[in-house]
Design a protein around this motif. Structure first.
Motif, PDB file in Angstrom:
ATOM      1  N   ARG A   1       0.851  -1.187   0.000  1.00 24.00           N
ATOM      2  CA  ARG A   1       0.000   0.000   0.000  1.00 24.00           C
ATOM      3  C   ARG A   1       0.885   1.235   0.000  1.00 24.00           C
ATOM      4  NH1 ARG A   1      -4.332  -1.762   4.770  1.00 24.00           N
ATOM      5  NH2 ARG A   1      -5.116  -3.630   3.709  1.00 24.00           N
ATOM      6  N   ALA A   2       0.530   2.197  -0.814  1.00 26.61           N
ATOM      7  CA  ALA A   2       1.277   3.455  -0.848  1.00 26.61           C
ATOM      8  C   ALA A   2       0.300   4.600  -1.044  1.00 26.61           C
ATOM      9  CB  ALA A   2       2.311   3.448  -1.974  1.00 26.61           C
ATOM     10  N   ARG A   3       0.518   5.674  -0.283  1.00 27.65           N
ATOM     11  CA  ARG A   3      -0.282   6.891  -0.415  1.00 27.65           C
ATOM     12  C   ARG A   3       0.641   8.031  -0.824  1.00 27.65           C
ATOM     13  NH1 ARG A   3      -3.190   6.925   5.357  1.00 27.65           N
ATOM     14  NH2 ARG A   3      -1.086   6.262   5.903  1.00 27.65           N
ATOM     15  N   PHE A   4       0.244   8.724  -1.868  1.00 31.71           N
ATOM     16  CA  PHE A   4       1.036   9.843  -2.381  1.00 31.71           C
ATOM     17  C   PHE A   4       0.508  11.114  -1.731  1.00 31.71           C
ATOM     18  CE2 PHE A   4       0.462   6.678  -5.890  1.00 31.71           C
ATOM     19  CZ  PHE A   4       1.686   6.056  -5.711  1.00 31.71           C
ATOM     20  N   ARG A   5       1.211  11.578  -0.701  1.00 34.73           N
ATOM     21  CA  ARG A   5       0.686  12.637   0.172  1.00 34.73           C
ATOM     22  C   ARG A   5       1.021  14.039  -0.295  1.00 34.73           C
ATOM     23  NH1 ARG A   5      -1.570  11.385   4.815  1.00 34.73           N
ATOM     24  NH2 ARG A   5      -1.444   9.288   5.691  1.00 34.73           N
ATOM     25  N   ALA A   6       2.167  14.233  -0.907  1.00 33.10           N
ATOM     26  CA  ALA A   6       2.572  15.568  -1.350  1.00 33.10           C
ATOM     27  C   ALA A   6       3.481  15.413  -2.553  1.00 33.10           C
ATOM     28  CB  ALA A   6       3.300  16.315  -0.225  1.00 33.10           C
TER      29      ALA A   6
ATOM     30  N   THR B   1      15.797  16.936  -3.538  1.00 32.91           N
ATOM     31  CA  THR B   1      16.438  15.947  -2.678  1.00 32.91           C
ATOM     32  C   THR B   1      15.396  15.397  -1.712  1.00 32.91           C
ATOM     33  OG1 THR B   1      18.576  17.076  -2.810  1.00 32.91           O
ATOM     34  CG2 THR B   1      18.263  15.529  -0.987  1.00 32.91           C
ATOM     35  N   VAL B   2      15.355  14.078  -1.579  1.00 30.66           N
ATOM     36  CA  VAL B   2      14.388  13.435  -0.693  1.00 30.66           C
ATOM     37  C   VAL B   2      15.116  12.437   0.203  1.00 30.66           C
ATOM     38  CG1 VAL B   2      12.395  13.706  -2.206  1.00 30.66           C
ATOM     39  CG2 VAL B   2      13.881  11.707  -2.469  1.00 30.66           C
ATOM     40  N   VAL B   3      14.470  12.121   1.310  1.00 30.39           N
ATOM     41  CA  VAL B   3      15.007  11.163   2.275  1.00 30.39           C
ATOM     42  C   VAL B   3      14.109   9.932   2.281  1.00 30.39           C
ATOM     43  CG1 VAL B   3      15.484  10.727   4.706  1.00 30.39           C
ATOM     44  CG2 VAL B   3      16.050  12.947   3.708  1.00 30.39           C
ATOM     45  N   TYR B   4      14.715   8.769   2.135  1.00 37.29           N
ATOM     46  CA  TYR B   4      13.976   7.507   2.199  1.00 37.29           C
ATOM     47  C   TYR B   4      14.169   6.908   3.584  1.00 37.29           C
ATOM     48  CZ  TYR B   4      13.219   2.461   1.716  1.00 37.29           C
ATOM     49  OH  TYR B   4      12.816   1.170   1.914  1.00 37.29           O
ATOM     50  N   GLY B   5      13.060   6.571   4.235  1.00 35.85           N
ATOM     51  CA  GLY B   5      13.113   5.978   5.565  1.00 35.85           C
ATOM     52  C   GLY B   5      12.343   4.670   5.610  1.00 35.85           C
ATOM     53  N   ALA B   6      12.779   3.752   6.464  1.00 38.57           N
ATOM     54  CA  ALA B   6      12.102   2.470   6.644  1.00 38.57           C
ATOM     55  C   ALA B   6      12.359   1.978   8.055  1.00 38.57           C
ATOM     56  CB  ALA B   6      12.586   1.449   5.623  1.00 38.57           C
ATOM     57  N   ASP B   7      11.412   1.193   8.592  1.00 40.97           N
ATOM     58  CA  ASP B   7      11.543   0.750   9.981  1.00 40.97           C
ATOM     59  C   ASP B   7      11.953  -0.712  10.118  1.00 40.97           C
ATOM     60  OD1 ASP B   7       9.255  -0.618   9.286  1.00 40.97           O
ATOM     61  OD2 ASP B   7       7.999   0.192  10.883  1.00 40.97           O
ATOM     62  N   GLY B   8      12.187  -1.414   9.005  1.00 41.21           N
ATOM     63  CA  GLY B   8      12.566  -2.812   9.075  1.00 41.21           C
ATOM     64  C   GLY B   8      11.404  -3.751   9.308  1.00 41.21           C
ATOM     65  N   GLY B   9      10.206  -3.205   9.528  1.00 44.84           N
ATOM     66  CA  GLY B   9       9.034  -4.030   9.769  1.00 44.84           C
ATOM     67  C   GLY B   9       8.007  -3.954   8.661  1.00 44.84           C
TER      68      GLY B   9
ATOM     69  N   LEU C   1       5.382  10.494   0.535  1.00 44.38           N
ATOM     70  CA  LEU C   1       4.770   9.176   0.329  1.00 44.38           C
ATOM     71  C   LEU C   1       4.950   8.358   1.588  1.00 44.38           C
ATOM     72  CD1 LEU C   1       5.304   6.724  -2.641  1.00 44.38           C
ATOM     73  CD2 LEU C   1       6.090   6.078  -0.376  1.00 44.38           C
ATOM     74  N   ASP C   2       3.950   7.603   1.955  1.00 42.75           N
ATOM     75  CA  ASP C   2       4.159   6.586   2.973  1.00 42.75           C
ATOM     76  C   ASP C   2       3.492   5.297   2.519  1.00 42.75           C
ATOM     77  OD1 ASP C   2       1.439   6.834   3.586  1.00 42.75           O
ATOM     78  OD2 ASP C   2       1.786   8.011   5.382  1.00 42.75           O
ATOM     79  N   GLY C   3       4.032   4.189   3.003  1.00 45.58           N
ATOM     80  CA  GLY C   3       3.514   2.912   2.543  1.00 45.58           C
ATOM     81  C   GLY C   3       3.910   1.772   3.447  1.00 45.58           C
ATOM     82  N   GLU C   4       3.480   0.598   3.034  1.00 47.05           N
ATOM     83  CA  GLU C   4       3.709  -0.596   3.841  1.00 47.05           C
ATOM     84  C   GLU C   4       3.767  -1.807   2.925  1.00 47.05           C
ATOM     85  OE1 GLU C   4       1.765  -2.683   7.850  1.00 47.05           O
ATOM     86  OE2 GLU C   4       0.583  -1.275   6.639  1.00 47.05           O
ATOM     87  N   VAL C   5       4.644  -2.737   3.251  1.00 43.79           N
ATOM     88  CA  VAL C   5       4.750  -4.030   2.559  1.00 43.79           C
ATOM     89  C   VAL C   5       4.452  -5.122   3.575  1.00 43.79           C
ATOM     90  CG1 VAL C   5       6.234  -5.613   1.286  1.00 43.79           C
ATOM     91  CG2 VAL C   5       6.506  -3.146   0.982  1.00 43.79           C
ATOM     92  N   ARG C   6       3.547  -6.033   3.209  1.00 41.44           N
ATOM     93  CA  ARG C   6       3.217  -7.165   4.056  1.00 41.44           C
ATOM     94  C   ARG C   6       3.385  -8.465   3.282  1.00 41.44           C
ATOM     95  NH1 ARG C   6      -2.510  -5.353   6.925  1.00 41.44           N
ATOM     96  NH2 ARG C   6      -1.719  -3.525   8.059  1.00 41.44           N
TER      97      ARG C   6
END
Length: 293
Positions: A251-256, A263-271, A285-290
């Protein structure tokens, strides 16, 4: 729903022109009529050269045996364009903004397999910045469903409420994203400097030549001072960095919007969660992989 089987992928150039010509006559509204047509394209084989070009633009490794989790969106795009450029599709094609996508991949998708692609409009809904259409794309192989997606596309227009945020994002959602970053942004994994031609390069491999993505001059009539990156490029770039299992739900939402260059920063929590944000903490953008098993 009326099913129409195509003999070949529609040519995108005439569809873009048709969509532009019909745009002034569109009257978007959540209650508008829309085409109840399902387009089918059987016997689809992967163009390996085009696939490799897509992988390079999006940051995926080239030469893998399976398709990237986002690539079927490209296969379905000409069919989606045929639907959305029709006279009876109520949203104007130029300036249409991709606001979210949900993907379900049932198993690995071999690059040498044959697929049937189908696309249809699921419905319309109200949005604080206008009207959204939900478009479904599905892939079958050997008679079995192997991949599907639900995308929302926003036509921005005047509504009863005018408190929306940028890129079709409600102001409340924008504030929530900013607060989450201030209180606990996802750990930084990488910083990416994006060239000004990213939109044009992705347009060349995807066929999506929406004017808001290709040049500042064509983006300005739609309210953007600079060209902005395709939402599907930002999602693909993040998923190339994150990875996904063979059976996956994304799932991904394109917020802005992501202005180009930038320049952008990519972040992930390992979960499974990931995000893309700017240097000030605003979430693009924020999203999730399951695991989809």
């Amino acid at each position: 729903m009326n099913a129409v089987t195509l003999a070949a992928p529609p040519a995108l150039g005439p569809l873009l022109l048709r969509g532009a010509l019909w745009a002034p006559f569109k009257r978007p509204a959540p209650g508008a009529a829309y085409p109840h047509t399902r387009l089918l394209l059987p016997g689809v084989r992967i163009d390996l050269a085009r696939l490799a070009a897509y992988e390079r633009v999006c940051g995926y490794p080239t030469g893998a045996a399976g398709l990237p989790v986002t690539y079927p969106h490209v296969l379905g795009f000409p069919l989606a364009m045929r639907l959305m450029s029709r006279r009876d599709f109520p949203l104007p094609l130029p300036g249409l903004v991709h606001t979210s996508i949900e993907i379900r991949r049932m198993a690995a998708l071999p690059a040498d397999a044959e697929y049937e692609v189908s696309v249809w409009t699921e419905g319309l809904s109200a949005h604080r910045r206008g009207t959204e259409a939900t478009v479904v794309t599905a892939l079958c192989s050997g008679g079995r469903p192997v991949w599907s997606s639900r995308s929302t596309y926003l036509a921005r227009h005047g509504t009863a409420r005018q408190d929306g945020g940028p890129h079709g994002t409600p102001a409340a959602a924008g504030r929530t994203g900013a607060a989450r970053v201030a209180g606990g942004a996802l750990p930084v994994v990488a910083e990416w400097r994006l060239a000004g031609d990213v939109g044009r390069r992705y347009a060349a491999v995807s066929g999506d030549r929406n004017p808001i993505h290709v040049h500042p001059l064509t983006a300005r009539p739609f309210g953007f001072r600079r060209a902005i990156a395709h939402g599907m490029w930002t999602a693909a770039r993040c998923l190339a960095a994150h990875g996904s299992p063979d059976a996956a739900e994304v799932r991904a939402r394109f917020r802005a919007p992501v202005p180009l260059p930038g320049t952008v920063v990519y972040g992930a929590d390992g979960g499974g969660r990931f995000e893309l944000r700017d240097g000030r903490g605003r979430v693009h953008l924020d999203g999730e992989v399951r695991d989809g098993r």
